[in-house]
Motif scaffolding. Structure first.
Motif, PDB file in Angstrom:
ATOM      1  N   ALA B  23       0.840  -1.204   0.000  1.00  0.00           N
ATOM      2  CA  ALA B  23       0.000   0.000   0.000  1.00  0.00           C
ATOM      3  C   ALA B  23       0.870   1.247   0.000  1.00  0.00           C
ATOM      4  CB  ALA B  23      -0.920  -0.004   1.213  1.00  0.00           C
ATOM      5  N   ASP B  24       1.959   1.190   0.781  1.00  0.00           N
ATOM      6  CA  ASP B  24       2.835   2.362   0.861  1.00  0.00           C
ATOM      7  C   ASP B  24       3.569   2.622  -0.441  1.00  0.00           C
ATOM      8  OD1 ASP B  24       2.021   2.779   3.406  1.00  0.00           O
ATOM      9  OD2 ASP B  24       3.795   1.945   4.370  1.00  0.00           O
ATOM     10  N   SER B  25       3.753   1.573  -1.210  1.00  0.00           N
ATOM     11  CA  SER B  25       4.485   1.760  -2.463  1.00  0.00           C
ATOM     12  C   SER B  25       3.579   2.277  -3.580  1.00  0.00           C
ATOM     13  CB  SER B  25       5.116   0.435  -2.908  1.00  0.00           C
ATOM     14  OG  SER B  25       4.087  -0.461  -3.301  1.00  0.00           O
ATOM     15  N   TYR B  26       2.301   2.363  -3.306  1.00  0.00           N
ATOM     16  CA  TYR B  26       1.366   2.836  -4.326  1.00  0.00           C
ATOM     17  C   TYR B  26       1.629   4.299  -4.619  1.00  0.00           C
ATOM     18  CZ  TYR B  26      -2.955   4.552  -6.372  1.00  0.00           C
ATOM     19  OH  TYR B  26      -3.859   5.158  -7.195  1.00  0.00           O
ATOM     20  N   PHE B  27       1.651   4.641  -5.880  1.00  0.00           N
ATOM     21  CA  PHE B  27       1.825   6.050  -6.233  1.00  0.00           C
ATOM     22  C   PHE B  27       0.930   6.391  -7.408  1.00  0.00           C
ATOM     23  CE2 PHE B  27       3.704   9.383  -8.859  1.00  0.00           C
ATOM     24  CZ  PHE B  27       3.756  10.410  -7.936  1.00  0.00           C
ATOM     25  N   ARG B  28       0.156   7.406  -7.223  1.00  0.00           N
ATOM     26  CA  ARG B  28      -0.627   7.907  -8.344  1.00  0.00           C
ATOM     27  C   ARG B  28      -0.160   9.326  -8.604  1.00  0.00           C
ATOM     28  NH1 ARG B  28      -4.262   6.054 -11.422  1.00  0.00           N
ATOM     29  NH2 ARG B  28      -5.272   7.574 -12.741  1.00  0.00           N
ATOM     30  N   TYR B  29       0.018   9.657  -9.856  1.00  0.00           N
ATOM     31  CA  TYR B  29       0.592  10.961 -10.172  1.00  0.00           C
ATOM     32  C   TYR B  29      -0.264  12.099  -9.619  1.00  0.00           C
ATOM     33  CZ  TYR B  29       2.342  15.014 -12.557  1.00  0.00           C
ATOM     34  OH  TYR B  29       2.848  16.262 -12.804  1.00  0.00           O
ATOM     35  N   ILE B 213       9.132   9.681 -25.374  1.00  0.00           N
ATOM     36  CA  ILE B 213       9.181   9.792 -23.922  1.00  0.00           C
ATOM     37  C   ILE B 213       7.811  10.286 -23.443  1.00  0.00           C
ATOM     38  CG2 ILE B 213      11.646  10.164 -23.661  1.00  0.00           C
ATOM     39  CD1 ILE B 213      11.284  13.075 -23.877  1.00  0.00           C
ATOM     40  N   SER B 214       7.450   9.870 -22.254  1.00  0.00           N
ATOM     41  CA  SER B 214       6.154  10.299 -21.712  1.00  0.00           C
ATOM     42  C   SER B 214       6.380  11.327 -20.620  1.00  0.00           C
ATOM     43  CB  SER B 214       5.398   9.102 -21.134  1.00  0.00           C
ATOM     44  OG  SER B 214       5.049   8.221 -22.171  1.00  0.00           O
ATOM     45  N   ILE B 215       5.556  12.344 -20.642  1.00  0.00           N
ATOM     46  CA  ILE B 215       5.564  13.319 -19.548  1.00  0.00           C
ATOM     47  C   ILE B 215       4.163  13.329 -18.937  1.00  0.00           C
ATOM     48  CG2 ILE B 215       7.457  14.735 -20.386  1.00  0.00           C
ATOM     49  CD1 ILE B 215       5.405  16.615 -21.671  1.00  0.00           C
ATOM     50  N   GLN B 216       4.070  13.778 -17.723  1.00  0.00           N
ATOM     51  CA  GLN B 216       2.807  13.602 -16.987  1.00  0.00           C
ATOM     52  C   GLN B 216       1.791  14.719 -17.173  1.00  0.00           C
ATOM     53  OE1 GLN B 216       1.686  10.974 -15.356  1.00  0.00           O
ATOM     54  NE2 GLN B 216       3.506   9.853 -15.959  1.00  0.00           N
ATOM     55  N   VAL B 217       2.203  15.765 -17.836  1.00  0.00           N
ATOM     56  CA  VAL B 217       1.274  16.877 -18.087  1.00  0.00           C
ATOM     57  C   VAL B 217       1.376  17.279 -19.554  1.00  0.00           C
ATOM     58  CG1 VAL B 217       1.189  17.853 -15.754  1.00  0.00           C
ATOM     59  CG2 VAL B 217       3.068  18.464 -17.277  1.00  0.00           C
ATOM     60  N   PRO B 218       0.294  17.797 -20.123  1.00  0.00           N
ATOM     61  CA  PRO B 218       0.337  18.117 -21.553  1.00  0.00           C
ATOM     62  C   PRO B 218       0.931  19.496 -21.811  1.00  0.00           C
ATOM     63  CG  PRO B 218      -1.870  18.455 -20.739  1.00  0.00           C
ATOM     64  CD  PRO B 218      -1.059  17.998 -19.565  1.00  0.00           C
ATOM     65  N   PHE B 219       1.938  19.855 -21.058  1.00  0.00           N
ATOM     66  CA  PHE B 219       2.631  21.109 -21.329  1.00  0.00           C
ATOM     67  C   PHE B 219       4.100  20.974 -20.955  1.00  0.00           C
ATOM     68  CE2 PHE B 219       0.142  21.594 -17.363  1.00  0.00           C
ATOM     69  CZ  PHE B 219       1.143  21.797 -16.417  1.00  0.00           C
ATOM     70  N   VAL B 220       4.908  21.751 -21.668  1.00  0.00           N
ATOM     71  CA  VAL B 220       6.347  21.817 -21.374  1.00  0.00           C
ATOM     72  C   VAL B 220       6.667  23.283 -21.076  1.00  0.00           C
ATOM     73  CG1 VAL B 220       6.878  19.859 -22.862  1.00  0.00           C
ATOM     74  CG2 VAL B 220       6.938  22.167 -23.823  1.00  0.00           C
ATOM     75  N   PHE B 221       7.818  23.508 -20.477  1.00  0.00           N
ATOM     76  CA  PHE B 221       8.229  24.888 -20.182  1.00  0.00           C
ATOM     77  C   PHE B 221       9.196  25.345 -21.264  1.00  0.00           C
ATOM     78  CE2 PHE B 221       7.833  23.793 -15.374  1.00  0.00           C
ATOM     79  CZ  PHE B 221       6.449  23.827 -15.488  1.00  0.00           C
TER      80      PHE B 221
END
Lengths: 441, 491
Positions: B23-29, B213-221
């Motif tokens: 359970a502790d290893s669970y990670f949701r972005y 490559i995958s990024i977690q949000v649909p924007f870059v800086f």
């Protein structure tokens, strides 16, 4: 949330002083005795529209020194005008104008409701507004033999005395929905979506979910309440039909209204709702009011009501069922001129919400959800704060609304007369009586 | 799940421990937002002026009339504390004013509330004071701005305001969670996916797989304008990008000289230095060429075949020709550059140009092989989904990041060359990073609102979904076609 000071019900003297100052100030501004407040108004509700609504609330008449017809949003209702006849062709003032509309056009055995004006009050829940505001709107609905919706927040006991004029709303959180309040209602309204936040559900912030509100909603005091989106029991027109069957079993005489927002397929939704058993299809456009909504939802999701009405009206005609459906529009209807334009575009009638509040003093400062004070509206409208809610005294508020509706009806009749029509029903879908103004669209 | 064999050989304590570890290893972005106070606060929204003589007269009159009823005498028309300072209305606190106007309505003879011209003058015609105020709030709180009452602005266009996004009355992304938003993915892929896979007779894959490559949000800086870019700013951008798992574009020489290379940093290389692509280590996954140059592109690809090589392409007249050349040459990431008002190609708005580029790729049957990015013209949360609907895979953010760290922008901001921005005099890097993280959190959450309303479960599916958008002018043409005076309709 800044709620350190304990607020108590104000003394009679304080209520007297505060309400007098507020009322005198509103009237003075509306009558042009003071300079227009420079920070008042925006493109949709201009300073003149707000003050003219105050003027109508005070006098029952339209002002001749303020633009009470249009805003400055540069589109929609603000770009439409009427093609009035020449003055010699206007109907005589002695000629009676019929502004009533039938709400049951299905031809079934249910109540044949026919309010004398094509207007009823939109849902504003107990919690989002004070009980005084809610009761004032209900009393005004009784006076005008029309209706007002509870919104999704339960049915305060005091409303049962006015039940013939109160629409019970069933929304996705089912807050306060009881068999008794459904059985009391002449109309039961399913709220699928709200124009100001289509597809997002509702959210009553913790600071406004006080003890009385929580009791009414069957929840825990001062805990945020989410009304999810959509009905988690509705994933198809068949499910929708079952919903309607359920209400019809509980109250076999109530009319069914289905309130939806305005996505691109709103015309299909309207047809589906009709075949599921709805009497009223209530379209709520993207510019509508709200107690609290994400800013991104306002305007960006779904379409303005001016664009949705003709789409649905034409599609219902095409499907051969227009005369079986009562089409009601809301979400950005501010004036009598907007009402007539909405009807010309294809609606049968309209629902008002924000303009009722403006008539009672709202300046549209957008702090309904609590604002930095955490207490809600400083004018006493959208709040359940024990002190602030006393700034709206019922008797005064009912009179304001009555006056406002009087002025609305007068102007609506004025428009009909100038168009040579003696019945508001003759105006439905008459886009030939409108003119687009302002040029290069 | 723990397998049945495993369960039978474990004690309850061991089973509980194992379950806890899992359970502790669970990670949701998610993005961790934290309220982050102002360093260079915006000018107050309102100016509150109180006539001292008028106020003194009022107090005297009320003391006389309500003697002994001190709750009445001391009551004030403001619930926000504007008149609750040590000397009350004699020294109002305009920073607390929200513009409810009760004071000026009640006491018009001596209280005036006005919009503050200094606040209204922020920004320029595109990145205006309302947008700056909203970004400032988003960067401070990291939440979705919520207000009462309805929309207050123009009916439709111009620019992104021309578009309404759609919603569904009954379809949800998920039946789980309060709103179903919890399971919506905002991850996007940068790079190239094959349009089809090929297998040999034995079923083994013989064609190339995806290179992305995958990024977690649909924007870059994207890189700040050169006039204000400093190594410190680049470092802040980089660390914020690392925290939220996205990419940041920074000039290659600055990356090298400041040791900024990382998985999140995309060095921008000039055509003349294409071969330097091999020099970037520390997990660098992608580089961008400053401009299109076929030989430079080939050189960069050869120098380090493991890198994704993108190319920046300004929306200048004739961009379509270069765009086609680039697609034929196998460029997998094309990063369009519009001006800061979202204009290019002789004054066209990006909404139109992005749709054109997206449709060109569809017509060529290679849409998934190429990632489209754009910088310039996206300055508000609602612009983000709208740009993706127009065909972008991800959006480049530049100006909003400067506003998030309370840079004061002045003059016409449309051009990057003459860009004027003044950063707060004193601030910590950690403060600036958190402000950018907060802004990212707020914009991502607002993207979830839009996707939730549509019933879409991942942002990848929004790309080019013009069926999920409505254009105001087209709706008007349909609704008002028969009305006299409407162009194309009536008599």
């Amino acid at each position: 949330m800044a709620m350190s000071k304990k607020h108590v019900k104000p003394s009679e003297s304080l209520i007297h002083k505060t309400t007098h100052l507020m009322h005198d100030g509103m009237d003075g501004h509306a009558f042009g005795e003071f300079e227009m407040p420079p920070a008042l108004g925006d493109a949709r509700w201009t300073d003149e529209l707000i003050l003219s609504t105050w003027y109508m609330g005070a006098t029952g008449k339209v002002p001749d020194h303020l633009n009470y017809k249009t805003g400055k949003s540069d589109g929609g209702f603000d770009r439409l005008d009427f093609k009035f006849l020449g003055e010699d062709e206007w109907l005589d003032h002695n000629k009676e104008i019929d502004t009533s509309i039938p709400l049951n056009r299905r031809g079934d055995e249910r109540a044949k409701l026919r309010p004398p004006i094509p207007i009823y009050g939109g849902g504003m829940s107990y919690g989002s507004v004070s009980v005084n505001v809610m009761l004032a709107r209900a009393h005004n609905a009784k006076k005008w033999k029309t209706y007002m919706s509870t919104g999704e927040g339960g049915y305060p006991e005091q409303l049962y005395d006015l039940k013939e004029h109160v629409i019970t709303q069933v929304a996705t959180g089912y807050f306060g929905v009881e068999e008794r309040s459904i059985q009391a209602a002449p109309i039961v309204e399913f709220k699928y979506a709200q124009g100001a936040k289509p597809g997002l559900g509702g959210h009553l912030l913790a600071s406004k979910a006080g003890e009385e509100v929580a009791k009414m909603r069957g929840s825990v005091p001062f805990v945020s309440l989410f009304s999810p989106f959509p009905f988690h029991s509705t994933y198809s027109v068949e499910d929708h039909s079952k919903h309607i069957d359920w209400i019809q079993t509980v109250n076999p005489n109530a009319l069914i209204s289905v309130k939806v927002s305005t996505p691109h397929d709103v015309d299909m939704v309207a047809v589906g709702s009709h075949y599921a058993g709805a009497h009223i299809i209530h379209l709520d456009g993207g510019f509508g009011g709200t107690g609290a909504a994400p800013e991104i939802a306002k305007k960006n999701i779904a379409m303005p009501i001016e664009l949705a009405i003709p789409k649905v009206h034409k599609f219902l005609i095409k499907e051969g069922i227009r005369d079986k459906v009562t089409l009601i529009a809301s979400g950005g209807i501010r004036t009598a001129d907007d009402i007539a334009k909405a009807i010309s575009l294809g609606a049968d009638g309209v629902v008002l919400g924000t303009s009722d509040l403006v008539a009672m003093g709202c300046t549209r400062c957008s702090n309904c959800e609590g604002g930095p004070s955490g207490r809600g509206c400083p004018w006493g409208l959208t709040t359940t704060d024990v002190e602030l809610q006393e700034w709206i005294q019922q008797e005064w508020a009912v009179k304001r609304l009555d006056n406002y509706y009087t002025a609305l009806q007068w102007r609506l009749c004025d428009i009909l007369r100038k168009l040579g029509l003696s019945d508001v029903k003759e105006l439905v879908g008459r886009t030939d009586l409108l003119r687009y103004v302002g040029g290069d669209n | 799940m723990v397998g049945s064999d495993e369960v039978t050989t474990m004690t309850m304590a061991e089973f509980a421990k194992l379950s806890r570890e899992r359970a502790d290893s669970y990670f949701r972005y998610h993005i961790d937002a934290k309220e982050t106070v102002d360093r260079q606060a915006l000018p107050n929204r309102f100016i509150v002026k109180v006539g001292k003589i008028g106020l003194a007269k009022l107090i005297a009159s009320e003391v006389f009339h309500y003697w002994g009823k001190w709750d009445v005498v001391f009551s004030r028309p403001c619930t926000y504390g504007v008149f609750s300072g040590p000397v009350g209305g004699f020294s109002p606190r305009p920073e607390m004013c929200v513009g409810c106007l009760r004071c000026t309505v009640q006491h018009p003879d001596f209280v005036k509330v006005k919009h503050n011209p200094a606040r209204v003058a922020l920004g320029d015609t595109y990145l205006n004071s309302n947008i700056i105020s909203t970004i400032d709030e988003e960067a401070r709180k990291g939440t979705v701005p919520v207000r009462g009452q309805g929309y207050r602005g123009r009916f439709g266009g111009p620019g992104w305001d021309e578009m309404f996004t759609d919603m569904s009355e009954i379809v949800r992304p998920s039946r789980d969670g309060i709103h179903g938003r919890e399971l919506i993915s905002t991850a996007v892929d940068i790079g190239s996916k094959p349009m089809s896979l090929k297998f040999d007779d034995e079923g083994k894959l013989v064609s190339e797989g995806p290179n992305m490559i995958s990024i977690q949000v649909p924007f870059v800086f994207d890189v700040p304008p050169s006039r204000i870019l400093t190594p410190r700013l680049a470092t802040i951008w980089k660390e914020a990008a690392e925290q939220i798992d996205t990419l940041v574009m920074i000039p290659a020489d600055m990356v090298s000289s400041n040791n900024l290379a990382s998985r999140s940093v995309v060095p921008i290389i000039s055509a003349g230095n294409a071969a330097s692509a091999e020099s970037f280590k520390s997990g660098t996954r992608m580089i961008e060429l400053e401009e299109w140059h076929s030989e430079a592109f080939n050189a960069a690809c050869s120098a380090n075949p493991d890198l994704i090589v993108g190319v920046r392409l300004p929306f200048l007249p004739g961009w379509q020709q270069q765009f086609e050349e680039m697609t034929r040459a196998g460029v997998s990431v094309i990063h369009f550059i519009a001006d800061n008002h979202g204009k290019g190609d002789g004054g066209r708005f990006i909404m139109e140009m992005l749709l054109e580029a997206h449709e060109m790729l569809i017509a060529a049957g290679i849409r998934d092989k190429i990632t489209l990015l754009n910088s310039g013209g996206v300055v508000a949360a609602d612009h983000l989904p709208k740009a993706i609907i127009c065909g972008l895979d991800a959006v480049g953010l530049d100006q909003p990041l400067l506003v998030a760290i309370q840079a004061r922008l002045s003059g016409d901001l449309s051009s990057r060359d003459n860009y004027r921005a003044k950063l707060p005099r004193k601030f910590k890097d950690s403060w600036a990073i958190q402000r950018i993280v907060n802004l990212s959190c707020s914009w991502r959450d607002q993207m979830l609102e839009i996707l939730g309303a549509m019933g879409i479960r991942e942002v990848r599916r929004l790309r080019g979904e013009v069926g999920r958008a409505m254009w105001c002018s087209r709706l008007e043409a349909e609704a008002f076609a028969e009305i006299e005076g409407f162009t194309g309709g009536g008599e």
